[in-house]
Scaffold this active site. Sequence first.
Site, PDB file in Angstrom:
ATOM      1  N   GLY A  50     -24.912   5.731 -40.438  1.00  0.00           N
ATOM      2  CA  GLY A  50     -24.327   6.048 -41.858  1.00  0.00           C
ATOM      3  C   GLY A  50     -22.924   6.453 -41.449  1.00  0.00           C
ATOM      4  N   GLN A  55     -14.530   9.701 -43.162  1.00  0.00           N
ATOM      5  CA  GLN A  55     -14.734   9.473 -41.688  1.00  0.00           C
ATOM      6  C   GLN A  55     -13.421   8.632 -41.188  1.00  0.00           C
ATOM      7  OE1 GLN A  55     -19.215   9.622 -41.733  1.00  0.00           O
ATOM      8  NE2 GLN A  55     -18.775  10.663 -39.937  1.00  0.00           N
ATOM      9  N   CYS A  98     -23.595  13.327 -36.193  1.00  0.00           N
ATOM     10  CA  CYS A  98     -22.574  12.877 -36.865  1.00  0.00           C
ATOM     11  C   CYS A  98     -21.502  12.285 -36.025  1.00  0.00           C
ATOM     12  CB  CYS A  98     -21.910  13.829 -37.701  1.00  0.00           C
ATOM     13  SG  CYS A  98     -20.639  13.500 -38.754  1.00  0.00           S
ATOM     14  N   LEU A  99     -21.009  11.003 -36.557  1.00  0.00           N
ATOM     15  CA  LEU A  99     -19.801  10.428 -35.672  1.00  0.00           C
ATOM     16  C   LEU A  99     -18.809  11.193 -35.521  1.00  0.00           C
ATOM     17  CD1 LEU A  99     -20.492   6.673 -36.888  1.00  0.00           C
ATOM     18  CD2 LEU A  99     -21.299   7.705 -34.746  1.00  0.00           C
ATOM     19  N   HIS A 140     -26.945  13.687 -45.916  1.00  0.00           N
ATOM     20  CA  HIS A 140     -25.825  13.779 -45.080  1.00  0.00           C
ATOM     21  C   HIS A 140     -24.575  13.310 -45.422  1.00  0.00           C
ATOM     22  CE1 HIS A 140     -24.439  14.344 -40.666  1.00  0.00           C
ATOM     23  NE2 HIS A 140     -23.741  13.334 -41.138  1.00  0.00           N
ATOM     24  N   GLU A 141     -24.697  12.191 -45.611  1.00  0.00           N
ATOM     25  CA  GLU A 141     -23.575  11.225 -46.022  1.00  0.00           C
ATOM     26  C   GLU A 141     -22.773  11.781 -47.315  1.00  0.00           C
ATOM     27  OE1 GLU A 141     -22.220   9.530 -43.773  1.00  0.00           O
ATOM     28  OE2 GLU A 141     -23.852   9.418 -42.579  1.00  0.00           O
ATOM     29  N   HIS A 144     -20.450  14.654 -46.977  1.00  0.00           N
ATOM     30  CA  HIS A 144     -19.064  14.212 -46.405  1.00  0.00           C
ATOM     31  C   HIS A 144     -18.164  14.161 -47.785  1.00  0.00           C
ATOM     32  CE1 HIS A 144     -19.180  13.759 -42.336  1.00  0.00           C
ATOM     33  NE2 HIS A 144     -20.407  13.137 -42.180  1.00  0.00           N
TER      34      HIS A 144
HETATM   35 ZN    ZN Z   1     -21.617  12.687 -40.680  1.00  0.00          ZN
END
Ligand code: ZN
Length: 173
Positions: A50, A55, A98-99, A140-141, A144
């Site tokens: 995701g 990001q 998380c990236l 989660h997304e 952000h």
């Molecule tokens: Zn994330």
Amino acid sequence: MATRRILTVDNSADLSVLKQRSQTVESVDDALRALMDDMLETMYAAPGIGLAAVQIGELKRVLVMDLAREPDEPAPRYFVNPEILWKSEETLPYEEGCLSVPEIYDEVERPARVKIRYQTYQGETVEEDAEGLFAVCIQHEMDHLEGVLFIDHLSRLKRSRAIDKVKKAAKAA
Ligand code: ZN
């Protein structure tokens, strides 16, 4: 399509962007679809399941996701202006990563099921129920989009340890 740089928490300029609230998308047009294509390519290259637009430094309420696992075919999904209409009382603990917080994994407890509304890649408004990994990932997304990272759900000690670890790894690299 192009791969874009993913912002990470060890970089203070990146972190200040990641902490910002993303803006509502006014129209789903070709420029937005080009952004979503870049986001998907960036997510696959990482690799991740995701990615939120913030990001890659775009403060727009847009997410991409693909929860398919090999050997299944890729199943890209796009979410524009997602909203949570309902969440279950029941919660589900899940080890998240998380990236933007590379190599850090920790357990976060979130509602086990949610009902969401969003616009698709074509700009159509749809409602959908999510459970399991899909529910975890969409929440989660969506965090952000409010400038919230999964480590913000951890204790202050765990959060600062996580950021220190990412900083050390970045220095060593
Ligand atoms: Zn994330």
